[in-house]
Design an enzyme around this catalytic site. Structure first.
Site, PDB file in Angstrom:
ATOM      1  N   ASP A   1       4.418   6.897   7.402  1.00 61.37           N
ATOM      2  CA  ASP A   1       3.946   5.517   7.504  1.00 61.37           C
ATOM      3  C   ASP A   1       4.648   4.905   8.713  1.00 61.37           C
ATOM      4  O   ASP A   1       5.844   4.648   8.687  1.00 61.37           O
ATOM      5  CB  ASP A   1       4.292   4.760   6.212  1.00 61.37           C
ATOM      6  CG  ASP A   1       3.738   3.338   6.209  1.00 61.37           C
ATOM      7  OD1 ASP A   1       3.552   2.773   7.301  1.00 61.37           O
ATOM      8  OD2 ASP A   1       3.521   2.787   5.112  1.00 61.37           O
TER       9      ASP A   1
ATOM     10  N   LYS B   1      -0.598  -5.282  10.106  1.00 63.05           N
ATOM     11  CA  LYS B   1       0.667  -5.722  10.712  1.00 63.05           C
ATOM     12  C   LYS B   1       0.558  -5.746  12.242  1.00 63.05           C
ATOM     13  O   LYS B   1      -0.332  -6.373  12.757  1.00 63.05           O
ATOM     14  CB  LYS B   1       1.803  -4.830  10.212  1.00 63.05           C
ATOM     15  CG  LYS B   1       1.715  -4.456   8.729  1.00 63.05           C
ATOM     16  CD  LYS B   1       1.760  -5.642   7.784  1.00 63.05           C
ATOM     17  CE  LYS B   1       1.743  -5.155   6.344  1.00 63.05           C
ATOM     18  NZ  LYS B   1       1.437  -6.139   5.354  1.00 63.05           N
TER      19      LYS B   1
ATOM     20  N   TYR C   1       7.969   0.956   0.924  1.00 66.30           N
ATOM     21  CA  TYR C   1       7.227  -0.267   0.615  1.00 66.30           C
ATOM     22  C   TYR C   1       6.877  -0.319  -0.881  1.00 66.30           C
ATOM     23  O   TYR C   1       6.412   0.679  -1.458  1.00 66.30           O
ATOM     24  CB  TYR C   1       5.967  -0.315   1.492  1.00 66.30           C
ATOM     25  CG  TYR C   1       4.999  -1.392   1.087  1.00 66.30           C
ATOM     26  CD1 TYR C   1       5.380  -2.733   1.082  1.00 66.30           C
ATOM     27  CD2 TYR C   1       3.709  -1.083   0.693  1.00 66.30           C
ATOM     28  CE1 TYR C   1       4.508  -3.723   0.695  1.00 66.30           C
ATOM     29  CE2 TYR C   1       2.816  -2.069   0.310  1.00 66.30           C
ATOM     30  CZ  TYR C   1       3.227  -3.387   0.308  1.00 66.30           C
ATOM     31  OH  TYR C   1       2.361  -4.356  -0.090  1.00 66.30           O
TER      32      TYR C   1
ATOM     33  N   ARG D   1     -20.961   2.728   5.435  1.00 63.72           N
ATOM     34  CA  ARG D   1     -19.797   3.243   4.682  1.00 63.72           C
ATOM     35  C   ARG D   1     -19.356   4.575   5.278  1.00 63.72           C
ATOM     36  O   ARG D   1     -18.170   4.861   5.398  1.00 63.72           O
ATOM     37  CB  ARG D   1     -20.116   3.390   3.187  1.00 63.72           C
ATOM     38  CG  ARG D   1     -19.066   4.230   2.454  1.00 63.72           C
ATOM     39  CD  ARG D   1     -18.992   4.000   0.954  1.00 63.72           C
ATOM     40  NE  ARG D   1     -20.263   3.981   0.296  1.00 63.72           N
ATOM     41  CZ  ARG D   1     -21.047   5.062   0.067  1.00 63.72           C
ATOM     42  NH1 ARG D   1     -20.670   6.257   0.448  1.00 63.72           N
ATOM     43  NH2 ARG D   1     -22.199   4.927  -0.546  1.00 63.72           N
TER      44      ARG D   1
HETATM   45  N1  PLP Z   1       3.019   0.262   4.511  1.00 63.99           N
HETATM   46  C1  PLP Z   1       3.952  -0.650   4.820  1.00 63.99           C
HETATM   47  C2  PLP Z   1       5.198  -0.212   5.521  1.00 63.99           C
HETATM   48  C3  PLP Z   1       3.756  -1.992   4.496  1.00 63.99           C
HETATM   49  O1  PLP Z   1       4.695  -2.894   4.804  1.00 63.99           O
HETATM   50  C4  PLP Z   1       2.556  -2.373   3.828  1.00 63.99           C
HETATM   51  C5  PLP Z   1       2.303  -3.779   3.457  1.00 63.99           C
HETATM   52  O2  PLP Z   1       3.156  -4.626   3.572  1.00 63.99           O
HETATM   53  C6  PLP Z   1       1.625  -1.390   3.503  1.00 63.99           C
HETATM   54  C7  PLP Z   1       1.879  -0.076   3.875  1.00 63.99           C
HETATM   55  C8  PLP Z   1       0.349  -1.719   2.776  1.00 63.99           C
HETATM   56  O3  PLP Z   1      -0.570  -2.283   3.665  1.00 63.99           O
HETATM   57  P1  PLP Z   1      -1.728  -3.331   3.243  1.00 63.99           P
HETATM   58  O4  PLP Z   1      -1.020  -4.565   2.785  1.00 63.99           O
HETATM   59  O5  PLP Z   1      -2.507  -3.489   4.499  1.00 63.99           O
HETATM   60  O6  PLP Z   1      -2.510  -2.705   2.153  1.00 63.99           O
END
Ligand code: PLP
Length: 388
Positions: free
Chosen positions: A174, A199, A102, A49
């Site tokens: 992000d 992604k 998001y 961890r």
């Molecule tokens: N940030 C963006 C731009 C996303 O599109 C997503 C998920 O679609 C996330 C964060 C969250 O990621 P996760 O689904 O891996 O938790």
């Protein structure tokens, strides 16, 4: 020899580091714990961890790719976002975030606000007056997501980041949609970069993961402390797969982007389509900004069909090369309906404010043969046109 390029370093990350058997690809360390070398003899690793060799190899590769100081690999993108909030915010601190980020990020910030953990304000980051006004409230954390999801609106990093830092905020970006290949937020002064590695970075839709990359050693140390404390770190197996996917990132992205450009042009020319949201076409209101700030336009796009839900249903009814599914950034093409899928958690008025109308569809354009993707999309648009 001069220092290898980012692309070469990404392909070769952690290769030939195995001293025991000289394996070309580094082995995976699944063990949850590590033996002490006698009393008080703790080695570099004790418990997975806190730290794990395979996860460290991925973290080092991602930090190098973003040109940050260090990285914490988490078990999901939302885990990465949660880590930043926990590390940055005390009770009552304000987070400023884009009104169209998001849906999971919106849900997290609102849920924490309901618990009185933080306060959050959502504004349109492409409206510089609204953004400047919101900064007068002195946010602790400014959250940037550019291009935004799903409308691909662009935040001007050269303006937004210094303005936020001038009022004492920490800036987190992000960078999931573009990856460091196409956009480097640290070059604009960001403090923290976050990804859902689920992604493009992994790229094969077989891992859920995330990462927080820090710009200073002090931030990195504190992020690692909080990640261990909260139990947010990613698994060794997921790290292994993500490092494997990462090696082909540059090659994949080149095909993703050229396919997206082909589809965006075709969508723009079809009478069934009311609007196309893709920064790579000149009709996008921030095309020039995207061309300046990004070294690629990405492979995510959205478009609005005339005719609302019936047109959407007709479009989706017989697609052969697009899977109706959440997520994005895998080699396979996906289609989603943001209002009922990725952004379903948003309240109806928030959906309207963010422009998530019923006729909006989002494509994650994959690396299949562009001729097949084009034929599929055009046939879908013809069906949508007939259904109006
Ligand atoms: N940030 C963006 C731009 C996303 O599109 C997503 C998920 O679609 C996330 C964060 C969250 O990621 P996760 O689904 O891996 O938790």
């Amino acid at each position: 020899m001069k220092t290898p390029s980012r692309r070469t370093r990404t392909v070769r990350a952690a290769l030939t580091t195995d001293v025991e058997h000289r394996a070309v690809v580094p082995p995976i360390y699944l063990s949850s714990n590590y033996a002490f070398d006698g009393f008080g003899g703790k080695g570099r690793y004790d418990y997975s961890r806190s730290a794990n060799p395979t996860r460290d190899q991925l973290g080092d590769a991602l930090a190098a790719l973003e040109e940050g100081v260090g990285a914490v690999v988490t078990s999901s993108g939302m885990g990465a976002i949660s880590l930043v909030v926990h590390q940055q915010c005390k009770s009552g601190d304000l987070i400023l975030a884009p009104h169209d980020c998001y849906g999971g990020t919106v849900r997290l910030f609102l849920a924490l606000e309901r618990q009185s953990a933080i306060r959050v304000r959502f504004v349109d980051f492409s409206d510089s007056a609204a953004y400047a006004e919101a900064l007068t409230e002195r946010p602790r954390l400014v959250w940037i997501e550019t291009p935004s999801n799903p409308l691909l609106s662009i935040t001007d990093l050269a303006q937004a980041i210094p303005a936020a830092k001038a009022v004492g905020a920490t800036v987190a970006v992000d960078n999931t949609f573009l990856t460091p290949v196409w956009q480097q937020p640290f070059a604009y002064g960001a403090d923290i970069v976050v990804h859902s590695t689920t992604k493009y970075l992994n790229g094969h839709s077989d891992v859920v993961g995330g990462v927080v990359i820090s710009s200073t050693a002090a931030l990195q140390e504190d992020m690692a402390w909080w990640a261990n404390c909260l139990g947010l770190t990613g698994s060794a197996f997921d790290s292994y797969l993500t490092l494997r996917g990462l090696r082909t990132l540059h090659a994949r992205l080149a095909v993703h982007a050229s396919n997206a450009q082909v589809l965006a042009q075709a969508l723009s020319a079809h009478p069934a389509v009311a609007a196309v949201h893709y920064p790579g076409i000149t009709s996008h209101p921030q095309h020039a900004l995207a061309a300046r700030q990004q070294s690629g336009f990405g492979a995510m796009l959205s478009f609005e069909l005339r005719g609302g839900v019936p047109a959407v249903e007709a479009f989706l009814s017989a697609l052969a090369c697009f899977t109706l599914a959440e997520s994005l950034g895998g080699v396979e093409s996906l289609v989603s309906h943001p209002a009922t899928m990725t952004h379903a958690a948003l309240a109806p008025d928030a959906k309207l404010r963010a422009g998530l109308v019923d006729g909006l569809l989002r494509l994650s354009v994959g690396i299949e043969d562009p001729a097949d993707l084009l034929a599929d999309v055009v046939a879908g648009l013809d069906r949508a046109h007939a259904a109006r």
